[in-house]
Scaffold this active site. Structure first.
Site, PDB file in Angstrom:
ATOM      1  N   ARG A 106      45.658  45.845  40.570  1.00 14.39           N
ATOM      2  CA  ARG A 106      44.369  45.708  39.895  1.00 14.39           C
ATOM      3  C   ARG A 106      43.879  44.409  40.700  1.00 14.39           C
ATOM      4  O   ARG A 106      44.143  44.186  41.639  1.00 14.39           O
ATOM      5  CB  ARG A 106      44.527  45.457  38.508  1.00 14.39           C
ATOM      6  CG  ARG A 106      45.561  44.423  38.198  1.00 14.39           C
ATOM      7  CD  ARG A 106      45.818  44.343  36.616  1.00 14.39           C
ATOM      8  NE  ARG A 106      47.168  45.124  36.217  1.00 14.39           N
ATOM      9  CZ  ARG A 106      47.359  45.232  35.094  1.00 14.39           C
ATOM     10  NH1 ARG A 106      46.780  44.988  33.933  1.00 14.39           N
ATOM     11  NH2 ARG A 106      48.554  45.811  34.818  1.00 14.39           N
TER      12      ARG A 106
ATOM     13  N   LYS B  56      47.245  45.812  21.381  1.00 13.40           N
ATOM     14  CA  LYS B  56      46.352  46.697  21.520  1.00 13.40           C
ATOM     15  C   LYS B  56      46.854  48.367  20.863  1.00 13.40           C
ATOM     16  O   LYS B  56      46.213  49.087  21.027  1.00 13.40           O
ATOM     17  CB  LYS B  56      46.700  47.189  23.113  1.00 13.40           C
ATOM     18  CG  LYS B  56      46.502  45.880  24.076  1.00 13.40           C
ATOM     19  CD  LYS B  56      46.608  46.185  25.512  1.00 13.40           C
ATOM     20  CE  LYS B  56      46.708  44.961  26.537  1.00 13.40           C
ATOM     21  NZ  LYS B  56      47.028  45.459  27.735  1.00 13.40           N
TER      22      LYS B  56
ATOM     23  N   PRO C 200      41.067  49.630  26.636  1.00 15.71           N
ATOM     24  CA  PRO C 200      40.814  48.393  25.616  1.00 15.71           C
ATOM     25  C   PRO C 200      41.725  47.268  25.336  1.00 15.71           C
ATOM     26  O   PRO C 200      43.096  47.873  25.223  1.00 15.71           O
ATOM     27  CB  PRO C 200      40.378  49.327  24.498  1.00 15.71           C
ATOM     28  CG  PRO C 200      40.371  50.716  24.964  1.00 15.71           C
ATOM     29  CD  PRO C 200      41.014  50.615  26.152  1.00 15.71           C
ATOM     30  N   GLU C 201      41.379  46.115  25.161  1.00 11.34           N
ATOM     31  CA  GLU C 201      42.199  45.253  24.891  1.00 11.34           C
ATOM     32  C   GLU C 201      42.118  44.677  23.336  1.00 11.34           C
ATOM     33  O   GLU C 201      41.619  45.363  22.576  1.00 11.34           O
ATOM     34  CB  GLU C 201      42.052  43.995  25.792  1.00 11.34           C
ATOM     35  CG  GLU C 201      42.403  44.270  27.368  1.00 11.34           C
ATOM     36  CD  GLU C 201      41.895  43.299  28.344  1.00 11.34           C
ATOM     37  OE1 GLU C 201      42.215  41.963  28.034  1.00 11.34           O
ATOM     38  OE2 GLU C 201      41.643  43.446  29.502  1.00 11.34           O
TER      39      GLU C 201
END
Length: 295
Positions: A278, A61, A2-3
């Site tokens: 990523r 975050k 989650p950002e």
């Protein structure tokens, strides 16, 4: 992971349903979920009993619940710090609701109302009890003191962030992900902001003009505000709000996760590149590779 928008959605839900209530009992069902609380699970549970949750706040975050009440010797400048990790969830559930498969920590309240539950499939997230410290006049948990204000905070200084970014000797996406420069931006919103600003992710920050850096940070603010309105971005059931509902900003993503699909602006197929273990997604036409890329 989650950002900022996803954590803010959770914070708002917790603020609406939990703030102002007094903890009667904390049950730690998996010690790994409070591993950052060095004194251990029993201490975590004991010190929270009888404390009132007075506010729900966030930076980047991270979110935390400020504490009041308790014995006189208890420092009032404390908070429960929550980091959701890859799969952490804070759910508000009625007492009679069945336990979730990956329930790790349960908060019960003296009003007998809904519980607050920390659910975490992968146990990368966690909770801890920590002291609040003052950073530039803002009270934040000590473990968060090193990170920069995020773009949605009132204390965020856009021009100062622009100046800091242009002084870095790195690629622009690496700078966006650096939580000591600007907090809260992760892979998804970095790619979306870069697309909106028409900048390649490997563009050297030293080569950014002041207007380009400003445009990029404004784009980051705009895309995260749009995501917040949509309840965040959910690709699976690991990110949900306090009611267990998914966000739907994934339907509005321009480039992230869209490899091979047409760019919404020019129609060129979106490209995927490997980046820091990523992926980075960009439009080859709208975001041309710079002459001296910083990978």
């Amino acid at each position: 992971m989650p950002e900022l928008p996803e954590v803010e959605v959770v914070r708002r839900g917790v603020a609406a349903h939990v703030v102002g209530r007094t903890v009667s009992e904390v049950e730690v069902l998996h010690p790994r979920s409070v591993r950052r609380h060095v004194p251990g699970p029993d201490d975590f549970a004991t010190r929270l009993a009888g404390r009132c949750l007075t506010a729900a706040r966030r930076r980047g975050k991270y979110m935390w619940l400020e504490l009041g009440g308790g014995p006189e010797e208890v420092d009032a400048g404390e908070a429960v710090l929550a980091h959701l990790g890859m799969s952490g969830q804070l759910l508000v559930q009625p007492d009679e609701a069945p336990d979730e498969t990956h329930l790790r920590v349960r908060f019960r309240f003296d009003d007998g109302g809904p519980q607050l539950r920390f659910v975490d499939q992968r146990t990368f997230g966690g909770l801890s009890l920590t002291e609040l410290v003052s950073v530039d006049g803002v009270a934040v948990p000590e473990p968060v003191a090193h990170i920069a204000p995020d773009p949605l905070e009132p204390v965020f200084d856009l021009e100062a962030a622009v100046a800091r970014m242009r002084k870095r000797r790195t690629g622009v996406k690496r700078a966006l992900l650096d939580q000591t420069l600007v907090s809260g931006i992760g892979n998804i919103y970095a790619d979306e902001a870069l697309w909106r600003a028409k900048l390649h992710w490997a563009r050297p920050t030293a080569n950014l003009t002041r207007p380009q850096a400003r445009t990029l940070l404004v784009a980051a603010v705009e895309v995260m505000q749009a995501a917040l309105t949509a309840g965040g971005t959910s690709f699976d059931d690991l990110y949900v709000n306090v009611n267990g509902e998914s966000g739907y900003f994934d339907r509005s993503l321009a480039v992230y996760g869209q490899a091979g699909l047409p760019c919404p602006r020019c129609g060129t197929p979106v490209r995927r590149d490997a980046f820091m273990n990523r992926s980075s997604y960009s439009c080859p036409r709208c975001q041309p590779t710079p002459r001296n890329p910083h990978y």
